[in-house]
Design a protein around this motif. Structure first.
Motif, short mmCIF file in Angstrom:
data_model
loop_
_atom_site.label_atom_id
_atom_site.label_comp_id
_atom_site.label_asym_id
_atom_site.label_seq_id
_atom_site.Cartn_x
_atom_site.Cartn_y
_atom_site.Cartn_z
N ARG A 157 0.79 -1.34 0.04
CA ARG A 157 0.07 0.04 0.02
C ARG A 157 0.87 1.12 -0.07
O ARG A 157 0.48 2.33 0.70
N GLY A 158 1.97 1.14 -0.70
CA GLY A 158 3.19 2.37 -0.57
C GLY A 158 2.69 3.20 -1.88
O GLY A 158 2.15 2.89 -2.99
N GLY A 159 3.61 4.11 -2.12
CA GLY A 159 3.42 5.34 -3.02
C GLY A 159 4.95 5.32 -3.66
O GLY A 159 5.77 4.26 -3.72
N ALA A 160 5.06 6.27 -4.38
CA ALA A 160 6.31 6.38 -5.19
C ALA A 160 7.58 6.56 -4.55
O ALA A 160 8.58 5.94 -5.05
N ALA A 161 7.58 6.68 -3.24
CA ALA A 161 8.79 6.82 -2.48
C ALA A 161 9.24 5.27 -2.27
O ALA A 161 10.30 5.11 -2.03
N ALA A 162 8.38 4.76 -1.94
CA ALA A 162 8.44 3.28 -1.59
C ALA A 162 8.99 2.61 -2.57
O ALA A 162 9.78 1.56 -2.56
N ALA A 163 8.39 2.81 -3.85
CA ALA A 163 8.80 2.07 -5.04
C ALA A 163 10.32 2.58 -5.73
O ALA A 163 11.02 1.52 -6.05
N LYS A 164 10.40 3.74 -5.36
CA LYS A 164 11.97 4.15 -5.64
C LYS A 164 13.00 3.58 -4.90
O LYS A 164 14.05 3.05 -5.37
N ALA A 165 12.66 3.12 -3.69
CA ALA A 165 13.61 2.26 -2.99
C ALA A 165 13.76 0.90 -3.27
O ALA A 165 14.96 0.29 -3.47
N VAL A 166 12.65 0.15 -4.14
CA VAL A 166 13.02 -0.98 -4.62
C VAL A 166 13.45 -1.08 -5.96
O VAL A 166 14.66 -1.70 -6.30
N LEU A 167 13.42 -0.04 -6.78
CA LEU A 167 14.20 0.34 -7.83
C LEU A 167 15.60 0.58 -7.66
O LEU A 167 16.44 0.16 -8.32
N LYS A 168 15.98 1.32 -6.55
CA LYS A 168 17.17 1.66 -6.18
C LYS A 168 18.03 0.01 -5.92
O LYS A 168 19.28 0.08 -6.40
N ALA A 169 17.36 -0.57 -5.24
CA ALA A 169 17.92 -1.75 -4.68
C ALA A 169 18.26 -2.70 -6.16
O ALA A 169 19.35 -3.39 -6.09
N VAL A 170 17.47 -2.60 -7.22
CA VAL A 170 17.68 -3.35 -8.22
C VAL A 170 18.75 -3.12 -9.16
O VAL A 170 19.72 -3.37 -9.52
#
Length: 223
Positions: free
Chosen positions: A41-54
């Motif tokens: 249930r997260g927004g852009a900031a949470a998704a950004k952390a996932v892309l950064k990890a990849v």
């Protein structure tokens, strides 16, 4: 990982990026495909952390939102140039990836849910972007109905009938899916290999291989 190009398929990350560092062959993959549910249930900031990890391992990402991601994640992925929801792209290797995020309605009122007709329309639009390509990978957060990839406890099938009908009609070589964590499995619908690697925290991932002539996919585990 053998000859030819390969992609790593993951999904249902739900903000837990620890498994990303454990994925074998991530750095030499042609790309990473995220089937949906980057967050809880997260927004852009949470998704950004996932892309950064990849991106610590691989700069080439194709992604889309799942039902647990808020609408601004879709906007963020588009801004990053990685979104394949309701669209597609042909890679330099000649493989057409096309996607459909969100999910069919759930009992839990999650942020991004849609009816079967809308799912079907998104799939049609996504496929149109790559229909000229003979080598297709369909990335659909919701699994096809009545397969090993959509079963919940008690043996109930909760996948999408529209997704199943689309696969039966179009027959992409591979369908990467997710959403139903407990249905970590491989199945086939005609010529299509369907793979649901389950939640990333469970150690599952999909390996999609292309030798220049044909595509194949399999369910693997890093645990």
């Amino acid at each position: 990982m053998g000859e030819g190009a390969y992609w790593i398929g993951i999904g249902d990350i739900h903000d837990d990026t620890r498994g990303i560092d454990r994925l074998p062959g991530l750095g030499t993959a042609a790309g990473v495909v995220i089937t949906g549910d980057l967050t809880i249930r997260g927004g852009a900031a949470a998704a950004k952390a996932v892309l950064k990890a990849v991106r610590r391992h691989n700069a080439v990402i194709l992604a889309q939102i799942g039902n647990m991601d808020k609408a601004d994640v879709d906007t963020y992925l588009t801004g990053e140039g990685v979104n394949i929801h309701a669209t597609g792209r042909v890679t330099p290797q000649g493989v057409g990836f096309f996607g459909c995020g969100w999910s069919t309605p759930t009992p839990f009122g999650t942020p991004s849910e849609a009816g079967e007709e809308r799912i079907a329309a998104w799939l049609t639009a996504a496929h149109a972007a790559v229909a000229h390509c003979p080598h297709l990978v369909m990335v659909c957060h919701t699994p096809p109905y009545d397969t090993a990839t959509d079963v919940i406890g008690g043996g109930t099938h909760v996948g999408s009938r529209a997704v199943r009908a689309f696969i039966e009609r179009v027959q992409p070589a591979v369908c990467l899916t997710g959403h139903i964590h407990e249905a970590r499995a491989e199945d086939r619908l005609g010529k299509t290999t369907v793979v649901n690697p389950g939640a990333l925290a469970g150690g599952g991932y999909a390996l999609v291989r292309f030798d220049g002539r044909q595509l194949d996919a399999q369910l693997l585990s890093f645990t």
